[in-house]
Scaffold this motif. Sequence first.
Motif, PDB file in Angstrom:
ATOM      1  N   TYR A   1       0.834  -1.197   0.000  1.00 49.74           N
ATOM      2  CA  TYR A   1       0.000   0.000   0.000  1.00 49.74           C
ATOM      3  C   TYR A   1       0.872   1.251   0.000  1.00 49.74           C
ATOM      4  O   TYR A   1       1.888   1.297   0.698  1.00 49.74           O
ATOM      5  CB  TYR A   1      -0.929   0.016   1.210  1.00 49.74           C
ATOM      6  CG  TYR A   1      -2.264  -0.643   0.931  1.00 49.74           C
ATOM      7  CD1 TYR A   1      -3.368   0.105   0.548  1.00 49.74           C
ATOM      8  CD2 TYR A   1      -2.394  -2.025   1.004  1.00 49.74           C
ATOM      9  CE1 TYR A   1      -4.578  -0.504   0.261  1.00 49.74           C
ATOM     10  CE2 TYR A   1      -3.608  -2.641   0.713  1.00 49.74           C
ATOM     11  CZ  TYR A   1      -4.694  -1.872   0.345  1.00 49.74           C
ATOM     12  OH  TYR A   1      -5.886  -2.470   0.042  1.00 49.74           O
TER      13      TYR A   1
ATOM     14  N   THR B   1      -6.397  -5.305  -5.255  1.00 47.39           N
ATOM     15  CA  THR B   1      -5.166  -5.252  -4.478  1.00 47.39           C
ATOM     16  C   THR B   1      -4.241  -4.224  -5.125  1.00 47.39           C
ATOM     17  O   THR B   1      -4.308  -3.979  -6.341  1.00 47.39           O
ATOM     18  CB  THR B   1      -4.460  -6.612  -4.468  1.00 47.39           C
ATOM     19  OG1 THR B   1      -4.038  -6.935  -5.803  1.00 47.39           O
ATOM     20  CG2 THR B   1      -5.359  -7.716  -3.938  1.00 47.39           C
ATOM     21  N   PRO B   2      -3.370  -3.600  -4.346  1.00 47.94           N
ATOM     22  CA  PRO B   2      -2.393  -2.687  -4.959  1.00 47.94           C
ATOM     23  C   PRO B   2      -1.556  -3.370  -6.038  1.00 47.94           C
ATOM     24  O   PRO B   2      -1.196  -2.747  -7.043  1.00 47.94           O
ATOM     25  CB  PRO B   2      -1.536  -2.249  -3.769  1.00 47.94           C
ATOM     26  CG  PRO B   2      -2.438  -2.374  -2.592  1.00 47.94           C
ATOM     27  CD  PRO B   2      -3.294  -3.573  -2.875  1.00 47.94           C
TER      28      PRO B   2
ATOM     29  N   ASN C   1      -3.844  -3.643  -9.092  1.00 51.06           N
ATOM     30  CA  ASN C   1      -4.105  -2.289  -9.583  1.00 51.06           C
ATOM     31  C   ASN C   1      -2.919  -1.763 -10.389  1.00 51.06           C
ATOM     32  O   ASN C   1      -3.088  -1.135 -11.445  1.00 51.06           O
ATOM     33  CB  ASN C   1      -4.387  -1.360  -8.392  1.00 51.06           C
ATOM     34  CG  ASN C   1      -4.837   0.014  -8.814  1.00 51.06           C
ATOM     35  OD1 ASN C   1      -5.924   0.189  -9.374  1.00 51.06           O
ATOM     36  ND2 ASN C   1      -4.006   1.002  -8.546  1.00 51.06           N
TER      37      ASN C   1
ATOM     38  N   ILE D   1      -8.425   0.332  -4.231  1.00 50.74           N
ATOM     39  CA  ILE D   1      -7.547  -0.351  -3.276  1.00 50.74           C
ATOM     40  C   ILE D   1      -7.942  -0.050  -1.832  1.00 50.74           C
ATOM     41  O   ILE D   1      -7.495  -0.734  -0.906  1.00 50.74           O
ATOM     42  CB  ILE D   1      -6.049  -0.016  -3.509  1.00 50.74           C
ATOM     43  CG1 ILE D   1      -5.704   1.406  -3.087  1.00 50.74           C
ATOM     44  CG2 ILE D   1      -5.650  -0.264  -4.953  1.00 50.74           C
ATOM     45  CD1 ILE D   1      -4.214   1.725  -3.125  1.00 50.74           C
TER      46      ILE D   1
END
Length: 309
Positions: free
Chosen positions: A130, A215-216, A219, A231
């Motif tokens: 993140y 999810t990051p 993404n 996210i």
Amino acid sequence: MRPLPSRYLVILILLTPASASAIAPIPITARGLEVDLAIFSLFLTPEEEITIAVNTEQSMRVEAPGMSIQQVRQQTGQLLQVRAPAAPGIYPMHLSSESGAAASQINIIVLTPFANLRDGMLNGYRVGEYPQPRQGKATYYAQPTGFIEVTEANMATQLTPHFTLAQFLCKQEAGFPKYLVLRENLLVLLEDVLQHVNSQGFSVATFGFISGYRTPWYNRKIGNVTYSRHIYGDAADIYIDQDLNGRMDDLNLDGAYDGKDMELFFALVEQLRDNSPGSVLPSGIGRYKPNRRHGGFIHVDTRGYPARW
């Protein structure tokens, strides 16, 4: 109330209202959200405490196996002091009136803590890293407190009357368990939008999802912006797909599946935003034209500040 553009009004089909259910939902307030749904879900970290206001003067029964609940009676209802279990999972809490005329289910969903994320992995599931909170808007871009664990056994869980856990899963390929982030205000928003669409003459059971949580890692893989609302669990790319063909329906009944259908859906969401000041409305709303991969869709989110595209 601002009407829809006249070119859209001709296609609205008046529906005969379904007979009302004999059992009404029990209205509650939690985390600043007023909810009047037969099923709702709250997302808590292990052993987190939350206060739920039950907004009815009727005497209530509460059944909540595995949870610590304290009931505080008030003149206009009662407060439930809920302490989440220590173990992640889904814990249904059933509320019912003594008369049997009203009932609701509140899913207390205990999250796997964010601190369990190691090197972008969570129990074998790739989440990614993140980003640090966005400069100047840290409140709106804080890292999540935890993740919902999704298994083959629980993925069909109704989070609200019209939306399931599976609908919000990230599209990345992976085995179970999978994990996602979701916020309660998005659930309220989607139910509001669905109710409004149906009130305008359409018969829609739920929405199709181009994307819910991402999810990051995923993404970034698809080339989206670093701070995508997806996210953070408060965004959804949705379309109306009652014929279940994976594309936006012919909403204006002109015999074509094209951008005009997406524009009609967008107009309905804007109408809700402009004329329902007391509800949870999309802070972000965007439209995406059809292409060879999809039939057009609307983005909605609850980021906390206005955005439109």
